[in-house]
Design a protein around this motif. Structure first.
Motif, short mmCIF file in Angstrom:
data_model
loop_
_atom_site.label_atom_id
_atom_site.label_comp_id
_atom_site.label_asym_id
_atom_site.label_seq_id
_atom_site.Cartn_x
_atom_site.Cartn_y
_atom_site.Cartn_z
N LEU A 209 6.75 2.98 -8.69
CA LEU A 209 7.57 3.43 -7.56
C LEU A 209 6.97 4.69 -6.95
CD1 LEU A 209 11.17 2.94 -8.98
CD2 LEU A 209 10.09 1.60 -7.18
N LEU A 210 6.18 5.41 -7.75
CA LEU A 210 5.57 6.66 -7.30
C LEU A 210 4.09 6.66 -7.67
CD1 LEU A 210 8.41 9.02 -8.42
CD2 LEU A 210 7.70 8.65 -6.08
N PRO A 211 3.27 5.87 -7.01
CA PRO A 211 1.83 5.87 -7.32
C PRO A 211 1.17 7.15 -6.81
CG PRO A 211 2.27 4.41 -5.47
CD PRO A 211 3.61 4.91 -5.95
N ILE A 212 0.80 8.04 -7.71
CA ILE A 212 0.28 9.35 -7.32
C ILE A 212 -1.13 9.51 -7.86
CG2 ILE A 212 0.70 11.83 -7.31
CD1 ILE A 212 3.61 11.21 -8.08
N PRO A 213 -2.15 9.18 -7.09
CA PRO A 213 -3.53 9.32 -7.56
C PRO A 213 -3.82 10.75 -7.99
CG PRO A 213 -3.45 8.06 -5.53
CD PRO A 213 -2.07 8.61 -5.74
N GLY A 214 -4.44 10.90 -9.16
CA GLY A 214 -4.81 12.22 -9.64
C GLY A 214 -3.77 12.85 -10.54
N PHE A 215 -2.61 12.23 -10.68
CA PHE A 215 -1.54 12.75 -11.51
C PHE A 215 -1.77 12.25 -12.93
CE2 PHE A 215 3.26 12.21 -12.40
CZ PHE A 215 3.32 13.42 -13.07
N ILE B 96 -7.33 -6.13 -6.29
CA ILE B 96 -6.47 -7.11 -5.64
C ILE B 96 -5.29 -6.45 -4.93
CG2 ILE B 96 -4.89 -7.57 -7.55
CD1 ILE B 96 -5.20 -10.56 -6.92
N GLU B 97 -4.94 -5.21 -5.35
CA GLU B 97 -3.79 -4.51 -4.77
C GLU B 97 -4.18 -3.61 -3.61
OE1 GLU B 97 -2.80 -2.62 -8.54
OE2 GLU B 97 -0.86 -3.61 -8.47
N GLN B 98 -5.46 -3.35 -3.43
CA GLN B 98 -5.91 -2.35 -2.46
C GLN B 98 -5.72 -2.82 -1.02
OE1 GLN B 98 -9.91 -1.14 -3.33
NE2 GLN B 98 -9.41 -0.51 -5.43
N MET B 99 -5.39 -1.85 -0.17
CA MET B 99 -5.24 -2.09 1.27
C MET B 99 -6.47 -1.51 1.98
SD MET B 99 -2.35 -3.55 2.24
CE MET B 99 -1.05 -4.26 1.23
N LYS B 100 -7.21 -2.34 2.67
CA LYS B 100 -8.38 -1.91 3.43
C LYS B 100 -8.07 -2.07 4.92
CE LYS B 100 -11.47 -1.49 -0.04
NZ LYS B 100 -12.31 -0.32 -0.32
N PHE B 101 -7.95 -0.96 5.61
CA PHE B 101 -7.62 -1.00 7.04
C PHE B 101 -8.89 -0.98 7.88
CE2 PHE B 101 -3.52 0.19 5.43
CZ PHE B 101 -2.61 -0.27 6.37
N ARG B 102 -8.84 -1.69 8.99
CA ARG B 102 -9.87 -1.63 10.02
C ARG B 102 -9.30 -0.82 11.18
NH1 ARG B 102 -10.84 -7.91 11.01
NH2 ARG B 102 -8.61 -7.68 11.42
N ILE C 141 -6.02 6.72 2.30
CA ILE C 141 -5.74 5.37 1.80
C ILE C 141 -6.78 4.96 0.77
CG2 ILE C 141 -5.68 2.93 2.46
CD1 ILE C 141 -4.16 3.77 4.97
N GLN C 142 -8.05 5.36 0.98
CA GLN C 142 -9.07 5.05 -0.01
C GLN C 142 -8.78 5.75 -1.33
OE1 GLN C 142 -11.54 2.76 -0.01
NE2 GLN C 142 -11.62 3.35 -2.17
N SER C 143 -8.30 6.99 -1.24
CA SER C 143 -7.94 7.72 -2.46
C SER C 143 -6.80 7.01 -3.19
CB SER C 143 -7.53 9.16 -2.13
OG SER C 143 -7.21 9.86 -3.29
N ARG C 144 -5.86 6.50 -2.43
CA ARG C 144 -4.78 5.72 -3.05
C ARG C 144 -5.34 4.45 -3.66
NH1 ARG C 144 -1.19 1.53 -2.17
NH2 ARG C 144 0.88 1.93 -3.07
N ILE D 290 -7.23 17.75 -5.79
CA ILE D 290 -6.88 16.75 -4.78
C ILE D 290 -5.41 16.85 -4.41
CG2 ILE D 290 -8.65 15.12 -5.47
CD1 ILE D 290 -6.51 13.56 -6.92
N ALA D 291 -4.90 18.08 -4.41
CA ALA D 291 -3.48 18.26 -4.15
C ALA D 291 -3.05 17.73 -2.81
CB ALA D 291 -3.11 19.74 -4.25
N ALA D 292 -3.92 17.86 -1.80
CA ALA D 292 -3.51 17.40 -0.46
C ALA D 292 -3.23 15.91 -0.48
CB ALA D 292 -4.60 17.72 0.55
N VAL D 293 -4.14 15.12 -1.11
CA VAL D 293 -3.89 13.68 -1.14
C VAL D 293 -2.73 13.36 -2.05
CG1 VAL D 293 -5.47 13.12 -3.03
CG2 VAL D 293 -4.95 11.42 -1.30
N VAL D 294 -2.57 14.15 -3.15
CA VAL D 294 -1.42 13.92 -4.01
C VAL D 294 -0.15 14.02 -3.20
CG1 VAL D 294 -0.06 14.90 -5.88
CG2 VAL D 294 -2.51 14.66 -6.15
#
Length: 650
Positions: free
Chosen positions: A579-585, A91-97, A81-84, A207-211
Motif C-alpha cells: 500500500l506504501l511502496p517507498i523505494p529506498g526505505f 512485470i509490475e513496472q510502468m514505462k511511460f512514453r 517513475i524509474q526510481s519507483r 534519495i529523500a526527494a524521490v522517497v
C-alpha cells in the motif's frame, strides 16, 4: 456556444507502453501501479505549474507555459517513475512514453485542441518506453537551457500531420542518475542513505526527494476503495485539504504548510469526537476524494502573497452537495504574530460551524471552542524554522539535519514559550538517532527535557505525548513509554498520526519475547500491560487503518506488516506493505523481500535485497543488525538473518 481562443503553449503527452497487455494480465495490480504513478505525475506537474487537461486510461495530456517547464517536468517524471520501478518486479513496472511539443492551441472550455496538441501526441507514440521525444521547436528553446544530451532522429512522418517534423530524443544518460530535488515532508520512520565517502550513518537520506514523491504515490493510492455511486459519509469525519499557495515565494509556501499543520493539530486536539483526515497533497477531484474518505465535511483554502501582505481564503464545504457552509477571507501582513492569530480564529470558527457555537447544545460546545486556542510565537524566524524542520525542507543531508537542529535551538532560545519549536526539536532528535545522524545518547536525554517543556506549555496536545513516547522508545524506557502512549491516545483518540506512531511503538517496544509477539491466537487482553503490550499497539494500528481511508500515514502499514510476517500471513503482509511502496526505505525492502522469499518468489526477493545493498552501499550484516537493534527488533533478527544471508549478506 462555448467561447474559443488561441494561444501558444507547450504540450506534454504521455502514456504507458504495453498498457493493454498489462491490463489483460493483471487488471487490479496494473490499476494500483497506475494510480501510484499518477500521484508522481500530479506532484511534478504542480511543481512546474502545469495543468493536466485530459486523461484517458493510461494517457495524460498536460499544458505548460513554456518548453522549459514542460521538458523539466518530463525528465523529473521519468526519473521518479524509474526510481519507483527499481523496487518492483519487471512485470509490475510502468514505462511511460513522453512527447513534448510547442505550438498553437485552441482553448474551448477546459479542453485544448489544435496542431500543438496533435504533434505532441504523435511524438509520444514514437518515443521509446521510459524515453522522451521532442519536436525541433522545443529543441530550439531548451538546447542551451539544460545540460541534456539529445539525439537527432531527423525528420519524421507523423500520422495525420501534414508536414514532417524534425524529432530529437533525449539520451538515456540524461534520464538516469540523480533524482530531482523536492521539498516535502518525511513520512516514514527510516529511508535510504546514499553511498558516499562519508560513513553511512553520517549521510542522510540521499534519495529523500524521490522517497517523498513516491510516498505521495505509494501512500498515495489516495482513494483506493469502493466506487459506490452513493458513498456513505460519516458526519464526524472532516477532510482537510492542504492550503494551496498561489505565490512563488518560499515564505508563502512555508506559511501555507504551517497553517495546514496547525489547523490539523488544532482540530484534532479540540475535538476527541472528530476524525480529521488530512490529505498529503491536493487531489484533482475534491468531490471524489471526499467520497472515498467518507468525509461529510471538507476544509479547503488558498494563500496568496503580495509583498509583505497575504490573503487567506478558507471554506468549510458539505461534501454531499459541495456547497460552501462557511467561508472567510483574511487580509493580513506577513508577520508570525498575525499568522497565529488568524490560525486561532480559523479553528474557532470552524469548530463553531461543525459542533455548534458557544452556548449551544452541541456535542462539545464551549469546551471545544475554549480548548481550540493554540499559542504561537512573535518570532518570525522561529516560525519559519519550525516549518523548515516540519517539512524537512531542502536537501536531506547531514548539513540539512544540522541546520534544522541549529535553528530550532536558536528558536527555543529566542522564544522559550514556543511549544511547537520544542516539540519539533524533539522529533528531529528522535529521527536523527533512528537514522544514524547521531549516536549520542546524551541527545536523547536532551530531547526528553525539550518535550517536557512543550508538554508543560501545552499539556493537552496528544502529539507532544507521542513525541515523548518516541524518545522513551529509543531509550528503551518501557514503563514510561507506555504511560506516554496512553496519554497521547487519551488526548487525541482520532488523530491518525498519533494512533499510528503510538501503535507501532507499542508493538515494537517492550521486552516481548519472539513467542509472545508471534502468538496470534493469544486471548485479547493478554499482552496489554506490563513490559509487553503488543496487543494494545495492534488495536491502535487497526483503529488508525480504519480512520485513514486516504492512506496518508505510513506507520500503521509497517506496524501491521511486521505482525503479519511474524504470524506467517505473508500474502496479507505483502499486500499491506505494498500500500506504501517507498523505494529506498529499509523496512519496505526488508519486509517485501521477506514476504517474497516466504511465498517462494526468490527472484523478486533477490531484487529487494539487492536494492538494500545498492542503496546503503553495504552487504554487511552488521549494518542490518544495527537497524534491528535501534528499532528494538532484535528478537525477530533470528528470523530475518538467515534470509539476509541467503541473498548475499555476510
Amino acid at each position: 456556444m462555448t467561447a474559443t481562443e488561441r494561444k501558444m503553449a507547450a504540450i506534454l503527452a504521455m502514456d504507458v507502453a504495453s498498457y493493454s497487455e498489462k491490463m489483460g494480465r493483471d487488471e487490479e495490480g496494473t490499476l494500483r501501479h497506475l494510480r501510484a504513478c499518477r500521484e508522481i505525475i500530479e506532484g511534478v506537474v504542480s511543481e512546474n505549474r502545469g495543468r493536466i487537461f485530459n486523461t484517458a486510461g493510461d494517457a495524460f495530456m498536460i499544458e505548460f507555459s513554456s518548453a522549459i517547464s514542460a521538458l523539466s517536468a518530463a525528465v523529473d517524471i521519468q526519473k521518479l517513475i524509474q526510481s519507483r520501478n527499481d523496487s518492483l518486479q519487471d512485470i509490475e513496472q510502468m514505462k511511460f512514453r513522453i512527447g513534448v511539443n510547442v505550438g498553437d492551441i485552441i482553448i474551448e472550455g477546459n479542453n485544448l485542441y489544435g496542431e500543438g496538441v496533435n504533434v505532441a501526441a504523435r511524438l509520444e507514440g514514437i518515443a521509446e518506453p521510459g524515453g522522451i521525444s521532442i519536436s525541433d521547436k522545443v529543441y530550439a528553446e531548451v538546447r542551451r537551457k539544460f545540460n541534456f544530451a539529445f539525439e537527432d532522429k531527423g525528420h519524421q512522418e507523423l500520422k495525420n500531420i501534414e508536414d514532417p517534423v524534425r524529432v530529437y530524443q533525449l539520451s538515456h544518460s540524461s534520464l538516469v542518475g540523480g533524482v530531482p530535488g523536492s521539498d516535502a515532508s518525511l513520512m516514514a520512520p527510516i529511508a535510504a542513505v546514499k553511498k558516499s565517502a562519508a560513513p553511512p550513518q553520517k549521510k542522510l537520506l540521499g534519495i529523500a526527494a524521490v522517497v517523498v514523491m513516491v510516498i505521495a504515490a505509494g501512500l498515495g493510492i489516495f482513494f483506493k476503495g469502493s466506487g459506490s455511486a452513493d458513498p456513505v459519509r460519516v458526519s464526524n469525519t472532516l477532510m482537510l485539504v492542504p492550503i494551496e499557495y498561489l505565490s512563488s515565494e518560499e515564505l508563502s509556501r512555508n506559511f501555507a504548510n504551517g497553517l495546514t499543520q496547525d489547523l490539523f493539530d488544532g482540530l484534532t486536539t479540540a475535538s476527541k469526537g472528530l476524525n480529521v483526515v488530512r490529505l498529503p497533497k491536493r487531489p484533482d477531484d475534491l468531490a471524489a476524494a471526499a467520497a472515498k474518505t467518507g468525509a461529510q465535511y471538507m476544509i479547503d483554502g488558498s494563500l496568496r502573497q503580495s509583498g509583505d501582505k497575504f490573503r487567506l481564503s478558507i471554506s468549510l464545504i458539505n461534501t454531499s452537495t459541495m456547497a460552501s457552509l462557511w467561508n472567510k477571507t483574511y487580509d493580513k501582513k506577513m508577520s508570525a504574530s498575525e499568522i497565529f492569530e488568524t490560525q486561532d480564529e480559523i479553528v474557532r470558527g470552524l469548530l463553531e460551524e461543525i459542533v455548534g457555537s458557544e452556548g449551544s447544545r452541541s456535542v462539545l460546545g464551549t469546551e471545544i471552542a475554549r480548548n481550540a486556542h493554540k499559542r504561537g510565537t512573535e518570532n518570525l524566524t522561529a516560525f519559519e524554522c519550525v516549518n523548515y524542520a516540519r517539512n524537512w525542507a531542502g536537501e536531506l543531508t547531514v548539513d540539512g539535519y544540522a541546520r534544522s537542529q541549529k535553528c530550532l535551538l536558536e528558536s527555543t532560545a529566542a522564544d522559550p514559550n514556543y511549544a511547537e519549536a520544542w516539540s519539533e526539536l524533539t522529533k528531529l532528535l528522535f529521527f536523527g538517532y533512528g537514522f544514524g545522524f547521531t549516536t549520542k545518547t546524551s541527545e536523547l536525554e536532551d530531547a526528553l527535557k525539550y518535550i517536557d517543556r512543550a508538554i508543560a506549555l501545552d499539556p493537552k496536545n496528544g502529539a507532544y505525548q507521542m513525541n515523548k513516547a518516541s524518545i522513551l522508545f529509543m531509550k528503551k524506557s518501557w514503563p514510561e513509554m507506555y504511560t506516554a502512549i496512553d496519554k497521547s491516545v487519551e488526548l487525541a483518540p482520532n488523530n491518525v498520526s498519533v494512533l499510528s506512531q503510538s501503535g507501532y511503538l507499542a508493538v515494537w517496544g517492550g521486552n516481548c519475547t519472539l513467542a509472545q509477539r508471534s502468538d496470534v491466537n493469544a486471548k485479547p487482553g493478554t499482552f496489554v500491560s506490563g513490559s509487553c503490550q503488543w496487543q494494545k499497539g495492534y488495536k491502535l494500528l487497526l483503529r488508525a487503518e480504519e480512520l485513514d481511508k486516504a492512506i496518508t500515514v505510513g506507520g500503521k502499514n509497517y506496524g501491521l506488516t511486521y505482525l503479519y510476517i511474524l504470524w506467517g500471513q505473508y500474502e496479507k503482509a505483502l499486500k499491506q506493505v505494498q500500500l506504501l511502496p517507498i523505494p529506498g526505505f529499509f523496512w519496505y525492502h526488508t519486509y517485501s523481500g521477506m514476504c517474497y522469499h516466504k511465498l517462494g518468489d526468490k527472484e523478486a526477493a533477490a531484487k529487494q535485497f539487492e536494492i538494500i545493498k545498492k542503496t546503503f552501499g553495504t552487504n554487511k550484516l552488521a549494518f542490518v543488525e544495527r537497524q534491528f537493534d535501534v528499532w528494538n527488533n532484535t528478537e525477530t533478527l533470528s528470523l530475518y538473518k538467515p534470509v539476509f544471508q541467503a541473498y548475499g549478506f555476510e
